[in-house]
Motif scaffolding. Sequence first.
Motif, PDB file in Angstrom:
ATOM      1  N   MET A   1      41.016  46.157  44.950  1.00 41.70           N
ATOM      2  CA  MET A   1      39.750  45.557  45.365  1.00 41.70           C
ATOM      3  C   MET A   1      38.885  46.579  46.115  1.00 41.70           C
ATOM      4  N   THR A   2      39.500  47.276  47.059  1.00 45.49           N
ATOM      5  CA  THR A   2      38.762  48.290  47.826  1.00 45.49           C
ATOM      6  C   THR A   2      38.305  49.424  46.922  1.00 45.49           C
ATOM      7  N   GLY A   3      39.175  49.832  46.003  1.00 40.08           N
ATOM      8  CA  GLY A   3      38.852  50.923  45.088  1.00 40.08           C
ATOM      9  C   GLY A   3      37.659  50.606  44.205  1.00 40.08           C
TER      10      GLY A   3
ATOM     11  N   TYR B   1      48.019  47.280  54.819  1.00 39.96           N
ATOM     12  CA  TYR B   1      47.120  46.943  53.716  1.00 39.96           C
ATOM     13  C   TYR B   1      47.109  48.035  52.641  1.00 39.96           C
ATOM     14  N   LYS B   2      47.386  49.284  53.064  1.00 41.94           N
ATOM     15  CA  LYS B   2      47.391  50.397  52.100  1.00 41.94           C
ATOM     16  C   LYS B   2      48.548  50.282  51.116  1.00 41.94           C
ATOM     17  N   ARG B   3      49.512  49.420  51.416  1.00 41.79           N
ATOM     18  CA  ARG B   3      50.691  49.276  50.557  1.00 41.79           C
ATOM     19  C   ARG B   3      50.590  48.071  49.620  1.00 41.79           C
ATOM     20  N   ILE B   4      49.507  47.313  49.727  1.00 37.13           N
ATOM     21  CA  ILE B   4      49.348  46.099  48.909  1.00 37.13           C
ATOM     22  C   ILE B   4      48.479  46.434  47.697  1.00 37.13           C
ATOM     23  N   PRO B   5      49.046  46.438  46.483  1.00 32.67           N
ATOM     24  CA  PRO B   5      48.301  46.898  45.304  1.00 32.67           C
ATOM     25  C   PRO B   5      46.953  46.193  45.090  1.00 32.67           C
TER      26      PRO B   5
ATOM     27  N   VAL C   1      31.724  51.298  55.547  1.00 34.32           N
ATOM     28  CA  VAL C   1      32.107  50.111  56.316  1.00 34.32           C
ATOM     29  C   VAL C   1      33.232  49.346  55.614  1.00 34.32           C
ATOM     30  N   PHE C   2      33.067  49.099  54.317  1.00 37.30           N
ATOM     31  CA  PHE C   2      34.074  48.323  53.580  1.00 37.30           C
ATOM     32  C   PHE C   2      35.432  49.036  53.545  1.00 37.30           C
ATOM     33  N   PRO C   3      35.504  50.320  53.133  1.00 32.87           N
ATOM     34  CA  PRO C   3      36.822  51.000  53.143  1.00 32.87           C
ATOM     35  C   PRO C   3      37.468  51.077  54.525  1.00 32.87           C
ATOM     36  N   ILE C   4      36.641  51.279  55.560  1.00 31.22           N
ATOM     37  CA  ILE C   4      37.178  51.335  56.925  1.00 31.22           C
ATOM     38  C   ILE C   4      37.855  50.017  57.285  1.00 31.22           C
ATOM     39  N   LEU C   5      37.163  48.908  57.036  1.00 27.41           N
ATOM     40  CA  LEU C   5      37.703  47.601  57.387  1.00 27.41           C
ATOM     41  C   LEU C   5      38.934  47.257  56.564  1.00 27.41           C
ATOM     42  N   MET C   6      38.910  47.631  55.267  1.00 23.76           N
ATOM     43  CA  MET C   6      39.988  47.234  54.365  1.00 23.76           C
ATOM     44  C   MET C   6      41.237  48.115  54.498  1.00 23.76           C
TER      45      MET C   6
END
Length: 448
Positions: free
Chosen positions: A376-378, A367-371, A356-361
């Motif tokens: 945070m997601t990682g 968003y994939k380009r923002i370090p 759920v969290f990785p899907i939303l983030m």
Amino acid sequence: MYTFSNKLKTFSFILMILGLLGVGYGFMTSHKSFEEVEHLLEAEAHHGGEHGDASHAVASHDAHEEDSHAEGTHVVDEHTKHIEHVQHQIANRPWAALYVAAFFFMMIALGVLAFYAIQIASQAGWSPVLFRVMEGITAYLLPGALIVLIIAVASGTIGHYNLFIWMDPEVVEHDKLIKGKSGFLNLPWFAIRGLIFIAGWSLYRHFARKFSIAQDTAEDNSNFKKSFRIAAGFLVFFIYTESMMSWDWIMSVDPHWFSTLFGWYVFASMFVSGITVIALISIYLKSRGYLEFVNENHLHDVAKYMFAFSIFWTYLWFSQFMLIWYSNIPEEVTYFISRFNDYKLPFLGMVALNFVFPILMLMNADYKRIPWFVVMTGLVILFGHYIDIFNMIMPATVGDRWFIGIPEISSILLFAGLFIFVVFTALTKAPLLVKRYPFRKESEEFHY
């Protein structure tokens, strides 16, 4: 060339020292006497504690059985067995905590090695700028895997069969199902298989690294061609040995249960964890002024893999659970019943953390380009997959005696410190950019 900063090196040593102290404390406090465990269970039953149900059930059973004098001895035996069982579970906890953390960090390195081999075998054009980061992470594989194997073997020799009950000759003698598997599940053959797995993985890593560095100063592409050939061969070896490793090192803690999907399930967990660590270390190095050739497009692609394999992990988790739940065969559902009864929060919580969290983030391309967003997601993904390994090991070894306390946190600190030290030391050994790799230019100019 990368220089391992004194601050990070000191930090890794502090983690290892704190971890060792906590692990030592966990082992010292895990040996409870029969009387201590008996008092503990009585207190839990009296206070209606979370672990009190089993002891309360035994106490009720005892009271009921005591009506019959003829069965009085049987009642005492059952009560004694229950106390000894809980005593053994408490003693298992530091072993299990150490094993979970050791396996978690080892599987990160193994997942990265597989990802690295796939990039070379597929001749990917986007990823060569990240090869040296991957090679640095895989340096942890040899020591990490040996530590996992040593803990597993030691738990059945130094310890009192703390992780794998099939290592106990007395259990095997009285258990027809385990006895039937004893040709495969025996300590010498288990250790030999483990050494074969580790040797194969480490040999590939050694030669891949050797050819990678040699290619930097080569006048032709012969080293690149060698890398391609051994990567293709390694992937065949890996897919077999990874499955067998997951049966041996994880699934055999529950020797009465098996799943034909288990090797893939563990693979999904290690793959997404490894890719996540590639992203985290790349972002860290870039923030320190290194990896200037890595841009937001590379980060975007790594984050896409994090997103995709989080979905793949969930697909496998659901497939394994749904099929077993739907068929409702007693020998199979017992695996999930114990997790629903005693591990409901971590068992269901990891689905939120890993899906759920990785899907939303990470669903949004921007968003994939923002370090900081990827970091945070990682971190959440890594915590979620630690809980995944925790859920695989703990129910069979400590039962309802689980808790994330000093033994678990200390084990994470110990192996996190060792992982940081080994990986960042390896990063200092070669330039962070492959020099004469055929797809280097394509990788540097990669854009999405």
